[in-house]
Design a protein around this motif. Structure first.
Motif, PDB file in Angstrom:
ATOM      1  N   ARG A  43      -5.249  61.231  21.559  1.00 15.31           N
ATOM      2  CA  ARG A  43      -5.755  62.592  22.148  1.00 15.31           C
ATOM      3  C   ARG A  43      -4.424  63.439  22.526  1.00 15.31           C
ATOM      4  O   ARG A  43      -4.658  63.818  23.568  1.00 15.31           O
ATOM      5  CB  ARG A  43      -6.834  62.360  22.999  1.00 15.31           C
ATOM      6  CG  ARG A  43      -8.195  61.798  22.489  1.00 15.31           C
ATOM      7  CD  ARG A  43      -9.150  61.245  23.536  1.00 15.31           C
ATOM      8  NE  ARG A  43     -10.342  60.815  22.725  1.00 15.31           N
ATOM      9  CZ  ARG A  43     -10.642  59.832  22.331  1.00 15.31           C
ATOM     10  NH1 ARG A  43      -9.631  58.879  22.232  1.00 15.31           N
ATOM     11  NH2 ARG A  43     -11.856  59.573  21.686  1.00 15.31           N
ATOM     12  N   ILE A  96     -14.263  69.996  22.325  1.00 11.85           N
ATOM     13  CA  ILE A  96     -14.248  68.698  22.862  1.00 11.85           C
ATOM     14  C   ILE A  96     -15.628  68.401  23.895  1.00 11.85           C
ATOM     15  O   ILE A  96     -16.127  67.193  23.741  1.00 11.85           O
ATOM     16  CB  ILE A  96     -13.075  68.751  23.941  1.00 11.85           C
ATOM     17  CG1 ILE A  96     -11.539  68.562  23.213  1.00 11.85           C
ATOM     18  CG2 ILE A  96     -13.185  67.630  24.932  1.00 11.85           C
ATOM     19  CD1 ILE A  96     -10.363  68.825  23.953  1.00 11.85           C
ATOM     20  N   ALA A 125     -18.238  67.511  21.149  1.00  7.13           N
ATOM     21  CA  ALA A 125     -18.014  66.145  20.594  1.00  7.13           C
ATOM     22  C   ALA A 125     -18.260  65.098  21.439  1.00  7.13           C
ATOM     23  O   ALA A 125     -18.941  64.079  20.997  1.00  7.13           O
ATOM     24  CB  ALA A 125     -16.533  66.304  19.789  1.00  7.13           C
ATOM     25  N   ARG A 126     -17.999  65.261  22.519  1.00  6.43           N
ATOM     26  CA  ARG A 126     -18.324  64.119  23.507  1.00  6.43           C
ATOM     27  C   ARG A 126     -19.938  64.182  23.911  1.00  6.43           C
ATOM     28  O   ARG A 126     -20.396  63.082  24.150  1.00  6.43           O
ATOM     29  CB  ARG A 126     -17.645  64.570  24.969  1.00  6.43           C
ATOM     30  CG  ARG A 126     -15.933  64.371  24.971  1.00  6.43           C
ATOM     31  CD  ARG A 126     -15.554  64.528  26.073  1.00  6.43           C
ATOM     32  NE  ARG A 126     -15.903  63.446  27.234  1.00  6.43           N
ATOM     33  CZ  ARG A 126     -15.161  62.350  27.186  1.00  6.43           C
ATOM     34  NH1 ARG A 126     -14.167  61.964  26.349  1.00  6.43           N
ATOM     35  NH2 ARG A 126     -15.745  61.385  28.167  1.00  6.43           N
ATOM     36  N   THR A 180     -16.305  61.370  17.433  1.00  8.55           N
ATOM     37  CA  THR A 180     -14.954  60.721  17.923  1.00  8.55           C
ATOM     38  C   THR A 180     -13.861  61.416  17.061  1.00  8.55           C
ATOM     39  O   THR A 180     -13.004  62.202  17.761  1.00  8.55           O
ATOM     40  CB  THR A 180     -14.551  59.281  17.528  1.00  8.55           C
ATOM     41  OG1 THR A 180     -15.546  58.628  18.293  1.00  8.55           O
ATOM     42  CG2 THR A 180     -13.308  59.035  18.059  1.00  8.55           C
ATOM     43  N   GLU A 231     -13.484  65.272  18.365  1.00  2.19           N
ATOM     44  CA  GLU A 231     -12.832  65.165  19.460  1.00  2.19           C
ATOM     45  C   GLU A 231     -11.265  64.864  19.553  1.00  2.19           C
ATOM     46  O   GLU A 231     -10.517  65.646  20.220  1.00  2.19           O
ATOM     47  CB  GLU A 231     -13.569  64.356  20.223  1.00  2.19           C
ATOM     48  CG  GLU A 231     -12.941  64.008  21.835  1.00  2.19           C
ATOM     49  CD  GLU A 231     -13.536  63.052  22.646  1.00  2.19           C
ATOM     50  OE1 GLU A 231     -13.066  62.704  23.741  1.00  2.19           O
ATOM     51  OE2 GLU A 231     -14.336  62.291  22.076  1.00  2.19           O
ATOM     52  N   TRP A 267      -8.485  67.493  20.766  1.00  2.00           N
ATOM     53  CA  TRP A 267      -7.653  67.490  21.936  1.00  2.00           C
ATOM     54  C   TRP A 267      -6.225  67.682  21.539  1.00  2.00           C
ATOM     55  O   TRP A 267      -5.253  68.315  22.371  1.00  2.00           O
ATOM     56  CB  TRP A 267      -7.608  65.889  22.258  1.00  2.00           C
ATOM     57  CG  TRP A 267      -8.715  65.461  23.451  1.00  2.00           C
ATOM     58  CD1 TRP A 267     -10.038  64.834  23.501  1.00  2.00           C
ATOM     59  CD2 TRP A 267      -8.590  65.875  24.646  1.00  2.00           C
ATOM     60  NE1 TRP A 267     -10.447  64.937  24.458  1.00  2.00           N
ATOM     61  CE2 TRP A 267      -9.488  65.667  25.441  1.00  2.00           C
ATOM     62  CE3 TRP A 267      -7.609  66.548  25.558  1.00  2.00           C
ATOM     63  CZ2 TRP A 267      -9.800  65.849  26.915  1.00  2.00           C
ATOM     64  CZ3 TRP A 267      -7.658  66.754  26.836  1.00  2.00           C
ATOM     65  CH2 TRP A 267      -8.837  66.565  27.379  1.00  2.00           C
TER      66      TRP A 267
END
Length: 353
Positions: A201, A255, A258-259, A264, A267, A271
């Motif tokens: 990330r 982000i 996606a969280r 994954t 995200e 990042w």
């Protein structure tokens, strides 16, 4: 002096009196290449193995830097072959060593020397930093993923995780109950998971950026100390592209989404976009600070004190994080506030208005 920092366009070299003949360029290039490959294999100097290549670009010219890069590839390959046959190491180790060395030295030589002598399109230094850092990070991640089944590499990573876990717990000054919790939660496996998550990330990109930045800074400092080659920082005029703020905003939104939906891959991608945008704004913020300091009319003693304070802040854990965040915000703020607008102390061009 580095061409771009002397005001010459990237990739177009330096004035004629600094150009080297091909024959005379080989010797300094070879010396720098030998120093680079040697430092790569000396523990405490391995982090600075790029400095000789940067020194070649600053003191001589782009041609010498590219010669030094080519020589260093050959020397590193030769040393790797010798080590491979005499130590009976696995073939993967030979490939990994040369791939990493080639990717990092190529990126750094491009940062320092520009595109002269190549067919690469001329790109300003800050963007070469970003491209080289992203490329280096991708190569590093490919090496790590490709070495997961390598027993020697896996044992090395496990040993590092054990060391970090024990070091963090032993240095903790918390009470016995919290220490027991850390021992149960901060296992080597958990440390590996955290490091892997940070690396994917944006951690790998930041690490490569810092590697290039530190080696470039030391190269310029060495040139100033040894040859009195003083360079004016190009960063003082740097501005991130106008749409960087939108990339940063969108990456933050991605982000969060996606969280929320446990995606994954998006995200991780978001990042990295966020980190790259932050690096651009960090560079812009640093340019604003340098611009302001350059225009301050203070005594040399006060200027020295300011530089020492900046140095202390950068290397103070906790404080440096806040300071870096403030510099990033300063760079973002220049989208609306003209911090580097030129002063206009003279009379207006149209009297009476």
């Amino acid at each position: 002096m580095y061409p771009e920092e002397a005001g010459y366009p990237a990739g177009q070299g330096m004035p004629d009196n600094t150009e080297q003949k091909t024959g005379t360029a080989f010797l300094p290039a070879l010396i720098c290449a030998v120093l680079s490959t040697a430092m790569m294999r000396i523990g405490f100097l391995s982090f600075l193995f790029l400095v000789p290549l940067g020194y070649a670009a600053v003191i001589y010219n782009a041609a010498v830097a590219w010669y030094a890069f080519a020589f260093s590839l050959v020397l590193n390959g030769f040393i790797s072959i010798v080590v491979y046959f005499f130590s009976q190491t696995e073939g993967a180790g030979f490939f990994i060593d040369n791939l990493y060395f080639a990717a990092i030295t190529l990126g750094f030589t491009w940062i320092m020397a520009g595109s002269k002598g190549t067919r690469i399109v001329n790109i300003r230094t800050a963007y070469r930093f970003i491209i080289a850092s992203v490329t280096g990070a991708l190569v590093f991640l490919l090496i790590v993923l490709g070495s997961r089944n390598n027993s020697g590499f896996a044992a090395f990573i496990k040993a590092q995780a054990d060391f970090l876990s024990s070091a963090i717990i032993s240095s903790s000054t918390v009470d016995a109950a919290r220490r027991s919790f850390l021992e149960e939660w901060l296992t080597p496996e958990r440390v590996l998971e955290i490091i892997g998550g940070i690396t994917l990330r944006g951690g790998a990109v930041v690490s490569m950026f810092l590697l290039f930045f530190v080696n470039r800074r030391i190269s310029l400092t060495a040139a100033w100390i040894l040859k009195k080659r003083k360079s004016s920082p190009e960063i003082i005029t740097f501005r991130a592209p106008g749409n960087t703020i939108w990339f940063m905003s969108c990456s933050l939104a991605v982000i969060l989404l996606a969280r929320t939906f446990r995606m994954t891959v998006p995200e991780i991608a978001a990042w990295n976009v966020l980190v790259i945008s932050a690096i651009l704004f960090l560079t812009q913020g640093a340019g604003i600070i340098i611009f302001i300091l350059a225009r301050m009319t203070v005594s040399p003693v006060v200027r020295l004190i300011i530089n020492v304070l900046i140095f202390v802040v950068i290397f103070s854990p906790g404080i440096n994080t806040v300071a870096l965040a403030a510099v990033v915000l300063l760079g973002i703020a220049e989208n609306w506030v003209p911090f580097r607008a030129p002063k206009n102390n003279g009379p207006t061009s149209t009297p009476g208005f």
